[in-house]
Write an enzyme that holds these catalytic residues in place. Structure first.
Site, PDB file in Angstrom:
ATOM      1  N   GLY A  41       0.794  -1.212   0.000  1.00  0.00           N
ATOM      2  CA  GLY A  41       0.000   0.000   0.000  1.00  0.00           C
ATOM      3  C   GLY A  41       0.834   1.272   0.000  1.00  0.00           C
ATOM      4  O   GLY A  41       2.031   1.274  -0.307  1.00  0.00           O
ATOM      5  N   GLY A 180       1.514  22.758   5.837  1.00  0.00           N
ATOM      6  CA  GLY A 180       2.488  22.583   6.918  1.00  0.00           C
ATOM      7  C   GLY A 180       2.092  21.487   7.885  1.00  0.00           C
ATOM      8  O   GLY A 180       2.405  21.563   9.076  1.00  0.00           O
ATOM      9  N   HIS A 442      21.774   2.340  31.961  1.00  0.00           N
ATOM     10  CA  HIS A 442      22.620   3.532  31.904  1.00  0.00           C
ATOM     11  C   HIS A 442      23.863   3.217  31.078  1.00  0.00           C
ATOM     12  O   HIS A 442      24.419   2.125  31.186  1.00  0.00           O
ATOM     13  CB  HIS A 442      23.048   3.932  33.320  1.00  0.00           C
ATOM     14  CG  HIS A 442      23.988   5.098  33.360  1.00  0.00           C
ATOM     15  ND1 HIS A 442      23.579   6.400  33.186  1.00  0.00           N
ATOM     16  CD2 HIS A 442      25.343   5.131  33.539  1.00  0.00           C
ATOM     17  CE1 HIS A 442      24.625   7.196  33.264  1.00  0.00           C
ATOM     18  NE2 HIS A 442      25.706   6.455  33.483  1.00  0.00           N
TER      19      HIS A 442
END
Length: 465
Positions: A41, A180, A442
């Site tokens: 599509g 826009g 982290h």
């Protein structure tokens, strides 16, 4: 005319249709999938995937131009637009081929041709040979089509739509974009990042309507850095050809203005695609502009006919169409599933990116929903500093009574990835406390979400909440 029978007939092979087909086939249904063009599509062929390939190339080009900021240098960095387009096509073709393989593997009967209803249960397919398909259940997934402005000169040779722009191999000297919205702004940043002067002409008071107003306002600053000119409250009135360029005229602040350019992208949005479907031959309720109405089960007013994706005019997002397809199949199988739109993520691939999920502040105010908000600056995150992305931020909205997350917005790099965690939290009704008790790796930018959860209880570690 040959006549066939099938358990489930799906019209449209985009992200709604092909996902429905594979999911249904894996549940044991006999599935026939019809599309007049290539599998995948708009999204895979001329939408989501191709544009993001161009976004990646344009972002990398900008990084090349600024490598000296991190101690690296490249002599005379350049770009090759034909090769960029070639890469885009390679990605697209690989994905489409993969989906075609999966459809064949799960014995989905693929029929290429134009489908039109003869009655509520019979669909004619005009392909190499006419075919009539009688189905127990039908899913309409025909997507959307480009809207066009009814103004003089819109048929000019200088005016193209987003599909044609995706195959363009020549950089324009000046690109004008009418509209826009998301499509217009993504292409604006692609071409501006490649060094093309871009002018965006938007009819409404701000770009990206529907997004919290603070995000378009921030994005405007980055647009200016790329020498992009954005004109809001501007109504295009006509387009005229003058030799090797076009003149775009528009009304702005009560005055007639104009700009000269050599390429114009018409990007004023998309509408439901009901073309040549023959819905007038059925009992279906539909509207050529508003699409096909459905209930929370994706059912139309005809018991065995469902509609999903852009054709319903609910959400013009590929991932929503895919999820709707699964829900529709579940209901066809008798499982009584309903769509939940409370945690639909959306990503706008400008630079920086914008990602949202759940309720925005404007929606909360409009609906008189109590909320509290916390903003976490990217500058509080080590990985963001490494990536030179300290100008971004994350915004979390929560119910002030139980601190359950109800909305999330991100402005900056990696927004496309970070929004997933917030989506999971909202979908599963997680609270700030539950996120606080979750360990985030982290150094990663995902720690910003943890900081936000702490901040909702005024416990933030790395920034002043």
């Amino acid at each position: 005319m040959e006549k066939r029978e099938t358990d489930l007939l799906i019209i449209g092979a985009g992200p709604g249709g092909y996902v429905s087909a594979i999911f249904a086939a894996k549940q044991g249904l006999g599935v026939t999938l019809v599309d007049k063009s290539r599998i995948g599509g708009t999204c895979l062929n001329v939408g989501c995937i191709p544009t993001k390939a161009l976004v990646k190339s344009s972002e990398l080009y900008q990084e090349l131009l600024h490598l000296e900021n991190i101690g690296l240098s490249v002599e005379n960095p350049s770009l090759d637009l034909p090769k960029i387009i070639e890469h885009k096509n390679e990605v697209k073709n690989k994905l489409v081929s993969g989906i075609e393989y999966l459809l064949q593997k799960y014995n989905v009967n693929i029929v290429q041709g134009t489908a039109s209803f003869l009655d509520d249960s019979t669909v004619k397919v005009d392909g190499e040979e006419p075919l009539a398909i009688v189905a127990k259940d039908i899913i309409i997934a025909t997507g959307s089509k480009t809207k066009h402005l009814p103004i003089p000169g819109i048929d000019s040779k200088f005016v193209i739509d987003s599909s044609k722009l995706l195959d363009n191999t020549i950089l324009p000297k000046h690109l004008a974009i009418i509209g826009g919205g998301i499509i217009g702004m993504e292409f604006a940043f692609i071409y501006a990042s490649l060094g093309v002067p871009v002018t965006v002409i938007e009819f409404l008071p701000r770009i990206l309507p529907g997004v919290d107003k603070e995000f378009p306002a921030r994005l405007m600053r980055y647009a200016k850095q790329l020498n992009m000119n954005i004109l809001t409250n501007s109504k295009v009135t006509k387009i005229e050809e003058q030799g090797d360029q076009a003149i775009v005229s528009f009304e702005r602040k009560g005055k007639e203005e104009s700009i000269a350019c050599d390429m114009i992208l018409e990007a004023i949005g998309r509408g439901p695609n009901l073309d040549n479907l023959g819905l007038e031959n059925t009992s279906l309720v539909f509207d050529t502009r508003g699409g096909i109405p459905v209930d929370s089960h994706l059912k139309t007013n005809v018991e065995h006919i469902y509609a999903i994706g852009d054709v319903t005019n609910l959400w013009q997002l590929a991932h929503v169409a895919s999820h709707q397809g699964i829900v529709a199949v579940e209901n066809i199988l008798g499982h009584d599933k309903e769509m939940d739109y409370s945690a639909v993520p959306a990503v706008i691939f400008t630079s920086p990116q914008i990602a949202t999920v759940g309720l925005s502040e404007e929606q909360c105010l409009e609906k008189e929903i109590s909320y509290e908000v916390i903003k976490v600056p990217y500058s509080a995150n080590g990985k963001a500093l490494i990536m030179q992305a300290e100008a971004g931020y994350i915004k979390l909205l929560a119910n002030p009574e139980n601190k359950q997350l109800i909305g999330g917005m991100i402005f900056g790099k990696e927004a496309e990835h970070l929004i997933a965690t917030i989506t999971v939290a909202i979908q599963n009704k997680l609270t700030a406390k539950q996120l606080q008790e979750t360990i985030f790796a982290h150094p990663t930018m995902s720690e910003l979400i943890h900081e936000g959860a702490l901040g909702l209880d005024h416990l933030a570690i790395h920034f002043v909440d």
